[in-house]
Design an enzyme around this catalytic site. Structure first.
Site, PDB file in Angstrom:
ATOM      1  N   ASP A   1     -15.240 -15.874   1.069  1.00  0.00           N
ATOM      2  CA  ASP A   1     -14.431 -16.903   1.711  1.00  0.00           C
ATOM      3  C   ASP A   1     -15.335 -18.098   1.999  1.00  0.00           C
ATOM      4  O   ASP A   1     -16.549 -18.049   1.807  1.00  0.00           O
ATOM      5  CB  ASP A   1     -13.750 -16.369   2.971  1.00  0.00           C
ATOM      6  CG  ASP A   1     -14.720 -15.983   4.070  1.00  0.00           C
ATOM      7  OD1 ASP A   1     -15.920 -16.291   3.957  1.00  0.00           O
ATOM      8  OD2 ASP A   1     -14.278 -15.368   5.057  1.00  0.00           O
TER       9      ASP A   1
ATOM     10  N   CYS B   1      -3.390  13.691   0.205  1.00  0.00           N
ATOM     11  CA  CYS B   1      -4.508  12.780  -0.014  1.00  0.00           C
ATOM     12  C   CYS B   1      -5.734  13.550  -0.488  1.00  0.00           C
ATOM     13  O   CYS B   1      -6.027  14.637   0.020  1.00  0.00           O
ATOM     14  CB  CYS B   1      -4.823  12.008   1.269  1.00  0.00           C
ATOM     15  SG  CYS B   1      -6.204  10.844   1.117  1.00  0.00           S
TER      16      CYS B   1
ATOM     17  N   CYS C   1      -9.458  14.149   4.166  1.00  0.00           N
ATOM     18  CA  CYS C   1      -8.275  14.998   4.061  1.00  0.00           C
ATOM     19  C   CYS C   1      -8.547  16.290   3.300  1.00  0.00           C
ATOM     20  O   CYS C   1      -7.951  17.328   3.595  1.00  0.00           O
ATOM     21  CB  CYS C   1      -7.154  14.228   3.370  1.00  0.00           C
ATOM     22  SG  CYS C   1      -6.557  12.808   4.322  1.00  0.00           S
TER      23      CYS C   1
ATOM     24  N   HIS D   1     -10.815   7.303   4.325  1.00  0.00           N
ATOM     25  CA  HIS D   1      -9.409   7.639   4.118  1.00  0.00           C
ATOM     26  C   HIS D   1      -8.549   6.395   4.012  1.00  0.00           C
ATOM     27  O   HIS D   1      -7.702   6.276   3.110  1.00  0.00           O
ATOM     28  CB  HIS D   1      -8.880   8.521   5.255  1.00  0.00           C
ATOM     29  CG  HIS D   1      -7.380   8.599   5.251  1.00  0.00           C
ATOM     30  ND1 HIS D   1      -6.677   9.416   4.389  1.00  0.00           N
ATOM     31  CD2 HIS D   1      -6.444   7.889   5.956  1.00  0.00           C
ATOM     32  CE1 HIS D   1      -5.382   9.231   4.565  1.00  0.00           C
ATOM     33  NE2 HIS D   1      -5.216   8.315   5.514  1.00  0.00           N
TER      34      HIS D   1
END
Length: 375
Positions: free
Chosen positions: A92, A304, A309, A335
């Site tokens: 940016d 997942c 997970c 995750h």
């Protein structure tokens, strides 16, 4: 001719899927860019970010300018080598901090003078200096320097800000020059005023950029107002070049933006949420700090495949968060980034298969179910 070829492979309504080809690798669109503000995605190793499916990261000009310094990064081989990320990087321009650090700044036609939030030292950032910093960093996609007013604001305030940004866009284009292998994106401003958005888009098209961003949204206007702008704003920009919605967002923001023709997005949300015990799943948000998870042997999301997970229980994730262990932020961030990239892959597949409406319907239906019931 744009620096990076952009090939649209399929369309479904206003949505598109395709590939932005860079010298460091392909960016599959729609794309979500994890944010690596200070040359790192917090709580993640670069190779782990790549494993989630990210094709590109975002770095922050303002923060890297202050620490460790763009000249130092250049001496050390550029941002890619410095942070051990060999895929594309978008930086940016520092323009967002013009808004978010308004209490520490002085704004003039020439540029912005900041007081560093780190040590109070003074720094002057102009379109030309922003282009120089991003050149020293070696970013693949460079953003034009702009100014973004916080909403709500009057139309006169938004108009004055947008026109200043368009003058800065021309200066950014002039300072960027001809840099083979690097792209410059212009940034549309105009708040939630359609006439101002149209004026901004016309100014950017007349200057000419390699891609175009939609700025000045997700700054307090609310999702309904943002979607109202996105109903027309992408169509004001060249159809054959990438469209980047800056600073978005939550999963339902992303899905709505893609439906409206956006190709690229970034947000700190998945990593910031991970560090504060919040997980994003197909069934909505899960607050792992809640006591209901303390004895729960089930995974965070049984569908997942991320490490959090596939290898750990909700009870463990709850425990390490409550204990203040670093692994909590690491696992939940992994995750969340994995979930975001799976969402993008699903959107790309749905557009390619002309079944986006069905995909979106299932997405919202699953979220309405909420988290799995407690044991």
């Amino acid at each position: 001719m744009p620096s990076f070829p952009f090939q649209i492979a399929a369309r479904d309504g206003a949505a598109r899927t395709g590939t932005l080809t860079t010298r460091r690798g392909d960016i599959r669109t729609p794309a979500f860019m994890p944010v690596g503000t200070a040359a790192t995605v917090k709580a993640m190793m670069p190779e782990s970010v790549a494993e989630t499916g990210a094709d590109i990261l975002l770095g922050n000009t303002y923060h890297l300018m202050l620490r460790p310094g763009a000249e130092r990064i250049d001496r050390l081989g550029g941002l890619h080598r410095f942070m051990n990320w060999d895929r594309p990087i978008l930086t940016d321009s520092g323009g967002f901090q013009v808004m978010s650090l308004a209490s520490l700044r002085k704004l003039t036609e020439d540029g912005v003078t900041f007081a560093s939030h780190i040590d109070g030292s003074r720094h002057h950032l102009t379109p030309e200096r922003s282009m120089e910093i991003q050149r020293l960093l070696g970013s693949d996609i460079v953003m034009a320097f702009d100014e973004c007013p916080a909403l709500p604001a009057t139309d006169d305030q938004v108009a004055a800000s947008m026109r200043l940004s368009m003058r800065w866009a021309q200066r950014s284009r002039d300072a960027f020059g001809d840099r083979s292998g690097h792209a410059l994106f212009g940034i549309m401003q105009g708040g939630i005023n359609r006439e101002l958005r149209e004026e901004s888009a016309e100014a950017l098209r007349s200057i000419g950029f390699d891609g175009y961003a939609i700025g000045g949204l997700a700054v307090g206007e609310g999702q309904a107002a943002m979607f109202d702008v996105l109903d027309y704003a992408p169509g004001l920009l060249p159809d054959d070049q990438p469209r980047y919605l800056m600073g978005v967002g939550k999963p339902d923001d992303i899905v709505g933006a893609v439906q409206r023709g956006v190709d690229m997005m970034d947000c700190v949300l998945p990593s910031r949420s991970g560090r504060t015990g919040q997980a994003w799943t197909a069934r909505g948000q899960v607050n792992i700090k809640n006591a209901r998870h303390a004895d729960d042997p089930r995974p965070l999301d049984e569908s997942c495949t991320c490490p959090a997970c596939s290898r750990y229980s909700r009870a463990y994730l709850h425990h390490v968060f409550r204990a203040g262990e670093m692994i909590s932020g690491m696992l939940l961030t992994w995750h969340n980034l994995h979930y975001y990239q799976q969402l993008m892959a699903g959107l790309r597949g749905a557009i390619a298969g002309a079944r986006l409406d069905d995909f979106v319907a299932v997405f919202h239906a699953e979220r309405e179910k909420g988290d799995i019931p407690p044991l």
